[in-house]
Each structure stands twice: as structure tokens, then as C-alpha cells.
Scaffold this active site. Structure first.
Site, PDB file in Angstrom:
ATOM      1  N   SER A   1       0.839  -1.193   0.000  1.00 12.38           N
ATOM      2  CA  SER A   1       0.000   0.000   0.000  1.00 12.38           C
ATOM      3  C   SER A   1       0.875   1.244   0.000  1.00 12.38           C
ATOM      4  CB  SER A   1      -0.925   0.027   1.224  1.00 12.38           C
ATOM      5  OG  SER A   1      -1.574   1.276   1.341  1.00 12.38           O
TER       6      SER A   1
ATOM      7  N   GLN B   1      -0.198   4.229   0.148  1.00 15.59           N
ATOM      8  CA  GLN B   1      -0.749   5.192   1.102  1.00 15.59           C
ATOM      9  C   GLN B   1      -0.215   4.943   2.510  1.00 15.59           C
ATOM     10  OE1 GLN B   1      -2.485   3.653  -1.262  1.00 15.59           O
ATOM     11  NE2 GLN B   1      -3.987   5.034  -2.199  1.00 15.59           N
TER      12      GLN B   1
ATOM     13  N   ASP C   1      -5.484   1.668  -9.331  1.00 11.72           N
ATOM     14  CA  ASP C   1      -6.534   2.674  -9.523  1.00 11.72           C
ATOM     15  C   ASP C   1      -7.107   2.658 -10.936  1.00 11.72           C
ATOM     16  OD1 ASP C   1      -6.428   3.575  -6.912  1.00 11.72           O
ATOM     17  OD2 ASP C   1      -4.927   5.110  -7.348  1.00 11.72           O
TER      18      ASP C   1
ATOM     19  N   LYS D   1     -11.540  -0.221  -1.442  1.00  8.69           N
ATOM     20  CA  LYS D   1     -11.376   1.153  -1.903  1.00  8.69           C
ATOM     21  C   LYS D   1     -12.566   1.973  -1.408  1.00  8.69           C
ATOM     22  CE  LYS D   1      -7.453   0.811  -4.044  1.00  8.69           C
ATOM     23  NZ  LYS D   1      -6.294   1.646  -3.660  1.00  8.69           N
TER      24      LYS D   1
ATOM     25  N   ARG E   1     -15.002  -2.176  -5.364  1.00  8.87           N
ATOM     26  CA  ARG E   1     -14.984  -1.950  -6.815  1.00  8.87           C
ATOM     27  C   ARG E   1     -15.141  -3.240  -7.615  1.00  8.87           C
ATOM     28  NH1 ARG E   1     -10.369   2.800  -6.845  1.00  8.87           N
ATOM     29  NH2 ARG E   1     -11.778   4.464  -6.155  1.00  8.87           N
TER      30      ARG E   1
ATOM     31  N   ARG F   1     -14.068   6.690  -9.304  1.00  8.20           N
ATOM     32  CA  ARG F   1     -13.475   5.901 -10.391  1.00  8.20           C
ATOM     33  C   ARG F   1     -14.511   4.990 -11.055  1.00  8.20           C
ATOM     34  NH1 ARG F   1      -8.445   7.638 -10.265  1.00  8.20           N
ATOM     35  NH2 ARG F   1      -7.406   7.920  -8.242  1.00  8.20           N
TER      36      ARG F   1
END
Length: 290
Positions: A14, A16, A169, A196, A200, A246
Site C-alpha cells: 500500500s 498510502q 486505480d 477502496k 470496486r 473511479r
């Protein structure tokens, strides 16, 4: 309160989490170490190096070890040129691949090697994509350039689990591309899509199935795989964004490429990452004569 150094091995790749730990490490006593299992995007490391932070990166065959020394005074580099985001560019790249007769040039996009997965996969799918006007390495902390795309016929491919961090992404819009590609596309180890802004895997597979896509989700020892059998395109339908930017933008690309009319229930969420997306989309469609 005063922070102290840690040495942390991330169980899941990750960027992030890695970035948060490195930024916290700026204010910790001693050396903070982050070990990532596979390579993830490295914008934070590049930026910290630009500010002369005490950062060191040791890349391995799988993943990397990143360390940062706290309490070091940062030095401003002055003006920082920030190129465009390839995740945002990806929607226009895929749309240009799918709409017959299209040709677009997207200017000054980040070409960071850790973010080029989407370009590599689309080229493998026979996309007509060319990179031009590359920045000189000495002039920028982030490589950038123009991306030129022409429409063409796509073919299916296999995206390995090790490739996923470089295009996580972009997976939703890549799923749209796969629906139009001839043959089978397999996306391996995509479980992170479930955590997310929305799930998704659920949002994209459910919506694309409404539009006529043939999609299977398969559980394997390496995680979840998405299998898409493309070649027949999509049909317009009423779909839901689930409040996820997204998902909404990917469905816009799907709807413009599909037969018939598509209605997306909520597109306000797009402003989270790409204010002006719909306006720019209209301008491009007008310029292409669509």
C-alpha cells in the site's frame, strides 16, 4: 507527543500506508524503516529526496526497504513542477482506444515507472499508444511527457498479481477495455479493489454485467481473479456509481463506447479526484466529431 522510530513490514502492499509512515518518520527520533512486499508507487520517496530528507531506498527483487531519519531539517527546492496524474489520464486513454476514429494527445502526464502499468498492459492488448516530449531527468523530480493514443482493435491479456500495484486505480477502466477486447482477459490477485472507496469488484462487475459483459470472479490461492470474455462490446443500461469517483468515470467511458443509451445515477462523486471531468469529456467528444 514525541514520536519514536519503528521498523514495519507491510503485510499488504500500500503506497498510502507507506507514505503515511514515512511522513511520520520525519518527526520521529532515530531511523524509521518500512519494508514493502512488492514495489508500489514512489512519489513520496522522490518528493522527500527533493526536499533533502534523510531517505534511503534499497530495492529488492520483490519489494523494497525504505528508511528515513527523523528530525532532519528539510530544504525547499523552490518551484516544483507537478505533472498530470496518469490515473486521471487513463479514462481518456481507454476511451480513445475504444471509440473508432479517435486520436488524442494528453500533455505533460507523469510517466513515473511505478505508475506505468496501465500503459504496458494496454500496449500488450494491442493499443496504439505513443510517448513523446519526455522531460529530461535533470529537469524534473518526476519523469513526464505527452501520451498520444489512436483507436484500434484490442485483444485480451493476462495481468499478473505482481503488476496490480502499478495499476490498482486504473483497474476499473481497464475492465471496461477488456469488455471490448477480443478474447479473454484475466486480472489476477485484485482483492484490494474490495477495500477502496467502495467494493470496486462488486460495483464494476455488477454494472458491466447489466451492460451485457461476461464476467466471472474466481477465488484462488493467490486471491481473487476477474475473468472477462470480451469482443461483443456493451449495451447501454441504467447503472450505479455507488458514490465512487473511479466507478463513475469508468462507467462514463463504458457508456460512450456502448450501443444505446447509458444512465449513471450519481456523478457528483467525480469531483473528488477530477473536477471538470465531464466538461473536458464533452469538449473532447466535440473535437473528435463524436
Amino acid at each position: 507527543s514525541g514520536l519514536k522510530r519503528v521498523s514495519y513490514t507491510m503485510p499488504v502492499a500500500s503506497a498510502q500506508v507507506k507514505s503515511a509512515l514515512l511522513l511520520a518518520g520525519l518527526y520521529a527520533s532515530g531511523k524509521t524503516v518500512v519494508v514493502e512486499p512488492v514495489h508500489t508507487r514512489d512519489h513520496t520517496e522522490r518528493l522527500l529526496r527533493l526536499f533533502r530528507a534523510g531517505i534511503a531506498v534499497s530495492k529488492k527483487t520483490k519489494g523494497a526497504v525504505i528508511s528515513i531519519r527523523g528530525k532532519k531539517e528539510l530544504v525547499s527546492p523552490g518551484i516544483i513542477p507537478v505533472p498530470g496524474d496518469i490515473s486521471s489520464a487513463a479514462f481518456f486513454i481507454v476511451l480513445a482506444c475504444l471509440v473508432p476514429g479517435s486520436r488524442i494527445r494528453i500533455k505533460n502526464v507523469s510517466l513515473n515507472p511505478s505508475r506505468m502499468g496501465i500503459i504496458g498492459v494496454l500496449k500488450r492488448m494491442n493499443a496504439d499508444i505513443r510517448i513523446s516530449k519526455l522531460t529530461a531527468k535533470r529537469r524534473s523530480w518526476e519523469p513526464s511527457g505527452d501520451i498520444v493514443v489512436r483507436s484500434g482493435s484490442l485483444k485480451g491479456t493476462v495481468v499478473k498479481k505482481r503488476e496490480i500495484p502499478s495499476l490498482i486505480d486504473e483497474l476499473p477502466v481497464l475492465m471496461v477495455a477488456a469488455c471490448f477486447a477480443h478474447g479473454k482477459t484475466v486480472l489476477e490477485g485484485v482483492g484490494e479493489l474490495r477495500v477502496k472507496e467502495t467494493d470496486r469488484i462488486r460495483s464494476m462487475t455488477g454494472n458491466l454485467k447489466k451492460m451485457g459483459a461476461v464476467i466471472d470472479i474466481r477465488a484462488t490461492a493467490g486471491g481473487e481473479n476477474i475473468v472477462i470474455r470480451g469482443g461483443n462490446g456493451l449495451d447501454g443500461a441504467s447503472v450505479k456509481s455507488f458514490g465512487d469517483h473511479r466507478t463513475a468515470m469508468s462507467l462514463a467511458v463504458a457508456g460512450l463506447s456502448a450501443r444505446g443509451r447509458t444512465r449513471i445515477d450519481d456523478v457528483s462523486c467525480i469531483d473528488k479526484s477530477f473536477p471538470g471531468f465531464l466538461r473536458l469529456l464533452k469538449e473532447i467528444l466535440v473535437s473528435q466529431g463524436a
